[in-house]
Design a protein around this motif. Structure first.
Motif, mmCIF file in Angstrom:
data_model
loop_
_atom_site.group_PDB
_atom_site.id
_atom_site.type_symbol
_atom_site.label_atom_id
_atom_site.label_comp_id
_atom_site.label_asym_id
_atom_site.label_seq_id
_atom_site.Cartn_x
_atom_site.Cartn_y
_atom_site.Cartn_z
ATOM 1 N N ASN A 163 0.748 -1.324 -0.261
ATOM 2 C CA ASN A 163 0.132 -0.062 0.073
ATOM 3 C C ASN A 163 0.955 1.304 -0.158
ATOM 4 O O ASN A 163 0.501 2.296 -0.708
ATOM 5 N N MET A 164 2.220 1.193 0.821
ATOM 6 C CA MET A 164 2.754 2.507 0.695
ATOM 7 C C MET A 164 3.314 2.700 -0.738
ATOM 8 O O MET A 164 3.383 3.977 -0.814
ATOM 9 N N ALA A 165 3.680 1.908 -1.228
ATOM 10 C CA ALA A 165 4.287 2.192 -2.579
ATOM 11 C C ALA A 165 3.168 2.650 -3.441
ATOM 12 O O ALA A 165 3.403 3.497 -4.388
ATOM 13 N N TYR A 166 1.818 2.245 -3.432
ATOM 14 C CA TYR A 166 0.799 2.980 -4.060
ATOM 15 C C TYR A 166 0.528 4.423 -4.142
ATOM 16 O O TYR A 166 0.357 5.116 -4.486
ATOM 17 N N TRP A 167 0.674 4.692 -2.455
ATOM 18 C CA TRP A 167 0.552 6.100 -2.056
ATOM 19 C C TRP A 167 1.595 6.990 -2.746
ATOM 20 O O TRP A 167 1.265 8.176 -2.731
ATOM 21 N N CYS A 168 2.714 6.472 -3.058
ATOM 22 C CA CYS A 168 3.694 7.441 -3.534
ATOM 23 C C CYS A 168 3.385 7.633 -4.951
ATOM 24 O O CYS A 168 4.198 7.245 -5.783
ATOM 25 N N SER A 169 2.273 8.205 -5.372
ATOM 26 C CA SER A 169 1.861 8.136 -6.364
ATOM 27 C C SER A 169 2.248 9.759 -7.191
ATOM 28 O O SER A 169 2.500 9.690 -8.631
ATOM 29 N N HIS A 170 2.354 10.712 -6.477
ATOM 30 C CA HIS A 170 3.159 11.977 -6.892
ATOM 31 C C HIS A 170 4.385 12.121 -6.896
ATOM 32 O O HIS A 170 4.860 12.349 -5.709
ATOM 33 N N ASN A 171 5.363 11.967 -7.957
ATOM 34 C CA ASN A 171 6.717 12.336 -7.701
ATOM 35 C C ASN A 171 6.985 13.720 -7.584
ATOM 36 O O ASN A 171 8.221 14.236 -7.502
ATOM 37 N N ILE A 172 6.017 14.570 -7.747
ATOM 38 C CA ILE A 172 6.219 16.115 -7.540
ATOM 39 C C ILE A 172 6.342 16.509 -6.123
ATOM 40 O O ILE A 172 6.737 17.872 -5.892
ATOM 41 N N ILE A 173 6.118 15.752 -5.057
ATOM 42 C CA ILE A 173 6.374 16.000 -3.830
ATOM 43 C C ILE A 173 7.491 14.953 -3.197
ATOM 44 O O ILE A 173 7.627 13.918 -3.575
ATOM 45 N N THR A 181 -4.358 2.034 -10.452
ATOM 46 C CA THR A 181 -4.968 3.059 -10.618
ATOM 47 C C THR A 181 -6.080 3.254 -9.817
ATOM 48 O O THR A 181 -6.537 4.076 -8.987
ATOM 49 N N ASP A 182 -6.912 1.992 -9.468
ATOM 50 C CA ASP A 182 -8.039 1.694 -8.554
ATOM 51 C C ASP A 182 -7.574 2.319 -7.105
ATOM 52 O O ASP A 182 -8.208 3.080 -6.532
ATOM 53 N N GLN A 183 -6.413 1.900 -6.925
ATOM 54 C CA GLN A 183 -5.792 2.234 -5.320
ATOM 55 C C GLN A 183 -5.513 3.814 -5.361
ATOM 56 O O GLN A 183 -5.718 4.460 -4.402
ATOM 57 N N ILE A 184 -4.889 4.175 -6.308
ATOM 58 C CA ILE A 184 -4.545 5.950 -6.322
ATOM 59 C C ILE A 184 -5.818 6.647 -6.338
ATOM 60 O O ILE A 184 -5.925 7.566 -5.430
ATOM 61 N N TYR A 223 -7.472 6.550 -2.735
ATOM 62 C CA TYR A 223 -6.638 7.093 -1.614
ATOM 63 C C TYR A 223 -7.070 8.532 -1.963
ATOM 64 O O TYR A 223 -7.075 9.445 -0.956
ATOM 65 N N ASN A 224 -7.197 9.139 -3.102
ATOM 66 C CA ASN A 224 -7.384 10.421 -3.481
ATOM 67 C C ASN A 224 -8.763 11.009 -2.804
ATOM 68 O O ASN A 224 -8.917 11.820 -2.082
ATOM 69 N N LEU A 225 -9.684 10.087 -2.990
ATOM 70 C CA LEU A 225 -10.949 10.190 -2.736
ATOM 71 C C LEU A 225 -11.002 10.202 -1.104
ATOM 72 O O LEU A 225 -11.900 11.091 -0.389
ATOM 73 N N LEU A 226 -10.219 9.312 -0.347
ATOM 74 C CA LEU A 226 -10.287 9.322 1.255
ATOM 75 C C LEU A 226 -9.792 10.622 1.563
ATOM 76 O O LEU A 226 -10.094 11.283 2.907
ATOM 77 N N LYS A 227 -8.845 11.390 0.581
ATOM 78 C CA LYS A 227 -8.300 12.492 1.263
ATOM 79 C C LYS A 227 -9.013 13.787 0.939
ATOM 80 O O LYS A 227 -8.929 14.990 1.286
ATOM 81 N N THR A 228 -10.243 13.608 -0.108
ATOM 82 C CA THR A 228 -11.000 14.818 -0.495
ATOM 83 C C THR A 228 -12.440 14.406 0.035
ATOM 84 O O THR A 228 -12.874 14.953 1.137
ATOM 85 N N PRO A 250 -13.785 0.085 -3.512
ATOM 86 C CA PRO A 250 -14.439 -0.210 -2.326
ATOM 87 C C PRO A 250 -13.729 -1.159 -1.397
ATOM 88 O O PRO A 250 -13.606 -1.057 -0.013
ATOM 89 N N ASP A 251 -12.891 -1.959 -1.964
ATOM 90 C CA ASP A 251 -11.903 -2.859 -1.228
ATOM 91 C C ASP A 251 -10.871 -1.973 -0.504
ATOM 92 O O ASP A 251 -10.625 -2.007 0.833
ATOM 93 N N PHE A 252 -10.250 -1.187 -1.261
ATOM 94 C CA PHE A 252 -9.359 -0.164 -0.692
ATOM 95 C C PHE A 252 -9.826 0.823 0.394
ATOM 96 O O PHE A 252 -9.126 1.060 1.373
#
Length: 364
Positions: free
Chosen positions: A5-15, A347-350, A353-358, A90-92
């Motif tokens: 999961n941690m690897a997926y969260w690192c989706s933006h290499n701009i940060i 893609t589903d996971q990214i 997690y974007n929706l979870l933060k928004t 929904p799983d994530f």
């Protein structure tokens, strides 16, 4: 190999990576530190193939994916009926809010009410708001998903008692993802329907159906509901493959319709929240992040965004995407899409997690 999961969260290499770690840690603390009254006791799902965890396995339809290579990156590496190489949003989301890492399909006999008390999926691949959409592939119409939910409520009350069941019903997070098939499998595939209604008129028709659907859920006790907008459907590989005149670019006319419909959904959400006391309905914007992934794939660690991993990736889905196709890619994590219609697990996971933060942040 499955990424964690941690690897997926690192989706933006701009940060910077350290900042990403801090953001992830804070979100996990937020979920873990939620007050008892705020905790989500269950995730309940309605919709189409974007969230169907296998209900179509148990109805007579060709809209199935219970065969390899679907599910090859799922736990244990086996097909479940999810239109993906692995898990769905929904799983994530269920896992992220402290529940189980899978939301089971209601029609799957391998699960029972003890499993469904933590999460249940009524979605059916190929369905839509419009009953005529479900008729195209003979899948479960949205009204029938609601009937299954009523049946579920009775089972839940029998299992837990009225008081505990009511807590789950009222505090559960309801995820709704539906509408793409109404346009791509129904409206745009029916010259007769296009003669009868402009696309704007058809959008309004669907908005009316969406109002009635949310109203039905509200009177059945649902309060925390996420209504997902349409994705950039003109960028689905199947749409790009047929967009020959524009050199297989995203079909902007389809994306424009998606944006227009999503704006109407936003207005609908505001109106419903004003109309029904206690309703917490949110619009979940999957369009923006999905389009960004498609247009800037390398930013998220992808290499291919214009066609899917399975087969040639341009036309294949369901039975055309099978273990006998010699062209399926070895690593789906490099692809934005799994097949010609559906996102890859990464893609589903990214997006999840974007929706979870928004949009979903208020619930977790």
């Amino acid at each position: 190999m499955r990424h964690n999961n941690m690897a997926y969260w690192c989706s933006h290499n701009i940060i910077p990576y350290w900042l990403f770690l801090i953001q992830t840690y804070l979100l996990l603390l937020l979920v873990a530190g939620s007050k008892p009254g705020q905790k989500i006791p269950a995730v309940i799902v309605f919709g189409d193939s974007s969230v169907d965890s296998g209900n179509n396995n148990f109805i007579p339809t060709i809209a199935r994916s219970n065969f390899m290579p679907y599910g090859r990156d799922f736990f244990g590496g086996f097909p479940t009926g999810r239109f993906c190489n692995g898990r769905l949003p929904p799983d994530f989301i269920s896992e992220a809010v402290g529940l189980k890492p899978l939301v089971p399909a209601y029609l799957d006999p391998a699960y029972n009410i003890s499993d469904f008390s933590y999460g249940v999926c009524f979605a059916s691949a190929g369905t839509g708001f419009d009953n005529a959409t479900s008729n195209v592939l003979g899948v479960i119409p949205l009204w029938k998903e609601v009937e299954f939910y009523k049946e579920y409520q009775k089972k839940l009350r029998d299992y837990l008692g009225d008081e505990k069941a009511q807590v789950i019903i009222s505090e559960a997070l309801y995820l709704v993802s539906i509408g793409t098939n109404d346009f791509l499998e129904n409206y745009y595939s029916s010259p007769e329907k296009q003669k009868q209604l402009t696309v704007s008129q058809y959008e309004d028709f669907l908005i009316g159906l969406a109002w009635n659907f949310v109203k039905d859920l509200y009177f059945l006790g649902a309060r925390k509901i996420s209504l997902a907008g349409l994705p950039p459907m003109g960028c689905l590989p199947l749409q790009r493959a047929t967009n020959i005149m524009q050199d297989h670019a995203c079909a902007e006319d389809k994306n424009s319709v998606a944006r227009e419909f999503n704006m109407k959904l936003i207005t609908l959400v505001a109106n419903l929240n004003n109309y029904f006391p206690g309703l917490q309905l949110v619009y979940s914007d999957a369009y923006t992040v999905f389009l960004d992934i498609i247009t800037s794939p390398s930013k998220y660690g992808f290499e291919v965004a214009n066609y899917g991993c399975c087969g040639t990736g341009r036309f294949e889905m369901s039975f055309l995407c099978n273990k006998h196709n010699p062209f399926t890619c070895p690593d789906a994590n490099k692809y934005v899409f799994w097949d010609a219609f559906h996102p890859s697990e990464k893609t589903d996971q990214i997006i999840s997690y974007n929706l979870l933060k928004t949009s979903l942040a208020k619930f977790v």
